[in-house]
Scaffold this motif. Structure first.
Motif, PDB file in Angstrom:
ATOM      1  N   PHE B 494       0.200   8.992   8.959  1.00 46.43           N
ATOM      2  CA  PHE B 494       0.205   7.840   8.088  1.00 46.43           C
ATOM      3  C   PHE B 494       0.701   8.638   6.784  1.00 46.43           C
ATOM      4  CE2 PHE B 494      -0.665   4.507   5.062  1.00 46.43           C
ATOM      5  CZ  PHE B 494       0.175   3.731   5.550  1.00 46.43           C
ATOM      6  N   TYR B 498       4.097   7.126   5.296  1.00 44.89           N
ATOM      7  CA  TYR B 498       3.954   5.861   4.863  1.00 44.89           C
ATOM      8  C   TYR B 498       5.128   5.552   3.848  1.00 44.89           C
ATOM      9  CZ  TYR B 498       2.281   7.530   0.181  1.00 44.89           C
ATOM     10  OH  TYR B 498       2.397   7.925  -1.165  1.00 44.89           O
ATOM     11  N   VAL B 574       1.935  -2.133   6.829  1.00 40.63           N
ATOM     12  CA  VAL B 574       1.682  -1.842   5.583  1.00 40.63           C
ATOM     13  C   VAL B 574       0.976  -2.907   4.870  1.00 40.63           C
ATOM     14  CG1 VAL B 574       2.486  -0.852   3.340  1.00 40.63           C
ATOM     15  CG2 VAL B 574       2.957   0.450   5.291  1.00 40.63           C
TER      16      VAL B 574
END
Lengths: 413, 590
Positions: B494, B498, B574
């Protein structure tokens, strides 16, 4: 004055008043009370179905009985002779009522029988019956006096015409075969007791049978009813519904009944629970014990009438009471017979017991007349002796107790 | 005067004859009455009871459903009394007039009412769901043969919220879909019975020996693990995300990794459960909670599970790596990676997840077979999928129509090796998002598989509450070491990826956030896979020292440019993570 009085005495020798038949009144009151109790007991159920206040039916019935008592007191005091004078107005009234019913009457089951006057509904047929009763009594008395009772032209024809018109109006126009039956039975019985020759009686009976057949055959409504009568349980859901529910009510009463408040059939199952079907509701409440007592009460009442007829002071009185007996008894039998599946259903009331002001008022008025007549009955002397050519006071008819027979009236009607 | 000799009977004789006849008829009547009332009494008694004695169901009140709202509970499904208008056509004398009166009172179509009042039945429903006011207005018309019947109905104070999760109650009082279906028996309770002598309209009369009463047992109330706020946020996020990705549908789930309690489940598009009957028959799939009911090929989100299985077996460790030539040939088929994976090279476990290497997942599977895909590898991986991660069978969550998914058999069929290689990266097998959430939850929470559940507690009709403890189905799905390693690897993936998802300008380091995208190929029913359609998935978690929530997102066939997992599902994940941190108090790392 004296001579006038004497002439009256000759014409109607039994004008001496004596104690009237209180048992008759007592029996009538008991029957009225039974009706009141039943209507009171089922009033909440009926009111709930109709959405009126709980004691609606009971209070209307109390008013009807009160009016009935007033009618009773009037006719009980009315000089019997004056009936002749009100006879014509009564007939006019009956005709007017019939016309009004036809024009403005309320239609129930294809039959218009009710007239709404203010808040009161009036059943024209009761007035017709009453007027006819009074007229027939005078008419037959007249013919009897003239010795023309057996005359085709003078008696039979007018009578048949009267019966024909009345039953046509009631049975065909108002579609009330039950009442037509009562009318025919009433007139026939009066003619029979008046002394119509037996040949004519049989002819009369044949005509009635034919008329009944035609009346039934002419109306699909009646044919249907007859078919249901033959086999009510085949169609319990539709046309045979009332007959089936009536039998259920009567049968479920058992030996002792369900008690005064115990009727379920009155809660919307049995149509006309308070009027035409009240006998079935009473049977459900009181069982076989109650129904036997009720029929016993009717028989007791009828026996009083019969006794008065037997000892009637004159032909008019005799025929009047005969007419009343025939009216009340056939009406009661037609009503009860329908409830126990012995006769087809007819929309007529059970005298004294059924809910409904018109019926009660005319029935009590008739009982008032009988009560009135019971004051003048003869004892010992067979009043019928007159027709046999004997004098009313023939000593041979006395019991030989050396008393005038008028002196012992107190114990009998 | 008539000479007496001409008369056959004297009047007195005649009245006696007449009276005798009367007595005769009366005695016939008495005999008949004896027959009816005494001899045939039992028959008529039962005949009367047949119509008089009626049996009624006393409806049990359906249990209400509540959800969590912080420390409070708020209702999400309640009951409301509505009324059904019923006609007995046999009792209606003038249908045209009655129909007109009813239309004037409650609206509707007079012609339709009239038709219904002419049907050959004794129970014809004219209108449903009348309000109390409408019912009173109609009753005031006093039309004989027209009655109203009570018909309790579900109401939804939160509108369409969690519609698929809740399901609805149909006109027959049966729960359909979702919770209402799965817990129908509990919610419904047991109807009571009243056997009573009634009047002709069916109103029970006063006490009677024949009356029998059995009180209804009202349904249990249910308090869900669902959090009202999370549910609302999740639905908003999902809707925006799905629309942003130019997709027609999608779903998402937030599950508490510490208990298996489901905190929010969203499906898009949705419907209004209060008006379920307005959904057209071609759209009924909108009723389904697809997170639970609809298995799909999950794609790359499977890779963390493959890796955890390999770690747990000890066939690889945190520092293992392999030389990736960019493809594997198995059973004549070739497994390749996506173009962006960087070609051949030495790849660590971190790389496998970060770059989403299909060859990496295949390599992990090979390690289970001692270096190649063989029966041992297949059996081991199958064991993990089915017995550790509990794929291929329903989880037992309190939802109607739960899907099971399919896992290939390790020893039956052909092309087993390539099929199992595919399954290592989530193709050729199916699972529901819920199954995936429960599985990843067990992997990252230290190795405990909690049964996914929605019911936090039940409330009996008498008010007694029973708290439902989280059920541990398996305490050691993977070892705690494997769990810790995998959690780190997912956090690493991640942290590297991200930015591609957007929505988080700077990595929120004070929290533990891990995740894996999946861009799953969709099997073509005519064989092979579509080349232009993908489902976007995302599977991840958020927490502090321990993982608090796992999240699975699916976006069906997005049309947005880029990989579906990254561009369609990633942003939704997210947003959810941000919301959980910002609004729902995820505990930061210490």
């Amino acid at each position: 004055m004296n001579t006038k009085r004497r002439s009256v005495l000759i014409d109607q020798p039994m004008q001496r008043r004596h104690r009237p038949d209180y048992i008759l009144v007592l029996l009538s009151l008991v029957l009225l009370s039974i009706g009141l109790i039943v209507v009171y007991a089922i009033s909440p159920g009926l009111s709930a179905q109709k959405g009126v206040e709980a004691n609606y039916y009971a209070s209307k019935q109390i008013i009807a009985v009160a009016l009935g008592l007033v009618a009773f007191f009037i006719t009980a005091q009315l000089p019997l002779k004056s009936l002749r004078t009100i006879q014509k107005p009564l007939i006019v009234l009956a005709v007017v009522a019939s016309v009004l019913v036809q024009l403005f009457g309320q239609e129930v089951n294809g039959a218009s029988r009710w007239l709404q006057i203010g808040g009161i509904s009036f059943q024209a047929v009761e007035l017709i019956k009453f007027a006819l009763l009074i007229w027939m009594a005078s008419f037959l008395t007249q013919r009897h006096k003239e010795g023309e009772l057996g005359s085709q032209a003078k008696t039979i024809k007018p009578m048949l015409i009267a019966v024909g018109i009345c039953s046509f109006v009631v049975a065909v126009v108002q579609s009330d075969l039950g009442s037509a039956g009562v009318i025919v039975a009433m007139m026939g019985s009066m003619a029979f007791v008046a002394g119509l020759p037996m040949k004519k009686v049989l002819m009369f009976a044949a005509i009635i049978a034919l008329g009944t057949f035609l009346a039934i055959a002419s109306s699909p409504y009646r044919r249907e009813r007859l078919a249901i009568f033959m086999n009510p349980e085949q169609d319990c859901q539709n046309v045979g519904y009332q007959a089936c529910q009536a039998l259920s009510a009567v049968g479920s009463g058992g030996l002792f009944g369900k008690g005064i408040g115990g009727s379920v059939q009155a809660y919307g199952y049995l149509p006309e629970s308070a009027n035409d079907s009240i006998f079935a509701i009473f049977a459900e409440m009181s069982g076989f014990l109650g129904t036997s007592v009720l029929i016993g009460l009717f028989i007791a009442l009828f026996s009083r009438l019969k006794a008065i007829i037997e000892k009637a002071p004159d032909t008019r009185t005799r025929l009047l009471v005969t007419g009343i007996l025939a009216w009340l008894s056939t009406q009661a039998l037609i009503n009860i017979g329908a409830m126990i599946g012995l006769l087809p259903l007819k929309g007529i009331t059970l005298p004294f017991v059924s809910y409904g002001g018109t019926s009660i008022i005319f029935v009590t008025a008739a009982i008032g007349l009988v009560f009135n007549a019971s004051r003048y009955t003869t004892y010992g002397v067979n009043s019928m002796a007159l027709t046999e050519g004997k004098r009313y006071d023939d000593p041979a008819d006395r019991r030989g107790n050396r008393r005038t027979h008028y002196a012992t009236v107190s114990r009998r009607p | 005067m008539q000479p007496p000799d001409k008369l056959l009977f004297t009047p007195v004789q005649r009245i006696r004859i007449w009276y005798f006849l009367l007595l005769f008829v009366c005695s016939v009547f008495v005999v008949r009455l004896f027959y009816l009332q005494v001899i045939r009494h039992d028959y008529y008694k039962s005949a009367a009871l047949t119509s008089q004695l009626k049996q009624y169901e006393i409806p049990a009140e359906r249990g209400i459903i509540e959800v969590q709202n912080g420390k409070e509970r708020v209702p999400i499904v309640l009951n409301e009394m509505r009324y059904t208008l019923v006609a007995d056509p046999k009792m209606i004398k003038d249908p045209a007039k009655a129909a007109r009166l009813i239309r004037e009172t409650i609206g509707g179509d007079a012609g339709e009412y009239e038709t219904k009042m002419k049907l050959d039945t004794r129970y014809s429903i004219l209108a449903k769901k009348l309000s109390r006011q409408q019912k009173e207005d109609v009753s005031r018309l006093e039309i004989p043969g027209v009655i109203t019947a009570e018909a309790p109905q579900r109401t939804y104070p939160q509108g369409t919220l969690a519609a698929q999760l809740l399901g609805f109650v149909d006109d027959e009082g049966q729960g359909r879909y979702g919770l209402e279906q799965a817990l129908n028996d509990k919610l419904k309770g047991q109807n009571g019975q009243l056997k009573a002598i009634t009047d002709a309209r069916g109103v029970p009369l006063a006490a009677n020996d024949e009356n029998i009463l059995k009180e209804p047992e009202h349904g249990e109330g249910i308090v869900l693990t669902i959090d009202l706020g999370m549910q609302q946020q999740l639905e908003d996020i999902l809707k925006q995300g799905v629309e942003h990705a130019k997709s027609n549908s999608g779903g998402a789930i937030i599950m508490d990794a510490r208990t298996g309690g489901i905190k929010a489940v969203a499906n898009y598009p949705t419907y209004n459960p209060a008006e379920f009957f307005r959904v057209e028959s071609k759209d009924i799939s909108v009723f389904e909670n697809k997170i639970v009911s609809s298995p799909l090929e999950v794609g790359s989100v499977m890779k963390p599970l493959t890796m955890a299985a390999a770690l747990d077996q000890g066939v690889v460790n945190r520092n293992s790596s392999f030389h990736d030539q960019g493809y594997f040939k198995i059973d004549g088929a070739t497994i390749t990676n996506v173009e962006e994976s960087g070609g051949s090279g030495q790849r660590s476990l971190n790389d496998i997840l970060q770059l989403s290497l299909n060859t990496g997942a295949t390599w992990l599977l090979m390690q289970m077979g001692g270096g190649e895909i063989n029966e041992q590898a297949r059996t081991a991986w199958h064991d993990y999928m089915v017995n550790h991660y509990r794929l291929g069978k329903p989880t037992g969550v309190e939802q109607g129509y739960e899907g099971a998914g399919t896992i290939p058999d390790p020893s039956e069929g052909y092309g087993l090796n390539i099929r199992f290689a595919n399954s290592a990266f989530g193709q050729g097998m199916t699972a529901t998002p819920l199954q995936m959430a429960a599985a990843i939850s067990s992997v990252v929470n230290g190795g405990t598989y909690y049964r996914p559940h929605l019911v936090e507690r039940t409330i009996a009709a008498d008010g007694r509450e029973t708290v439902k403890k989280p059920e541990v189905v398996s305490p050691n799905v993977v070892s705690s070491k494997a769990s810790k390693d995998l959690k780190e690897i997912m956090e690493y993936a991640f942290s590297k990826n991200y930015r591609a998802y957007g929505g988080m300008p700077k990595l929120r380091n004070e929290f533990s956030i891990g995740g894996k995208t999946g861009t799953a190929e969709i099997a073509n029913p005519e064989g092979g896979y579509y080349t232009d359609r993908y489902n976007g998935l995302f599977m991840g978690f958020v927490g502090g020292n321990e993982v608090e929530y796992v999240i699975v997102v699916r976006v069906d066939e997005p049309k947005i440019a880029g990989y579906a997992g990254t561009k369609a599902a990633g942003p939704i994940f997210v947003s959810i993570v941000n919301t959980l941190i910002d609004n729902f108090g995820v505990t930061p790392k210490k």
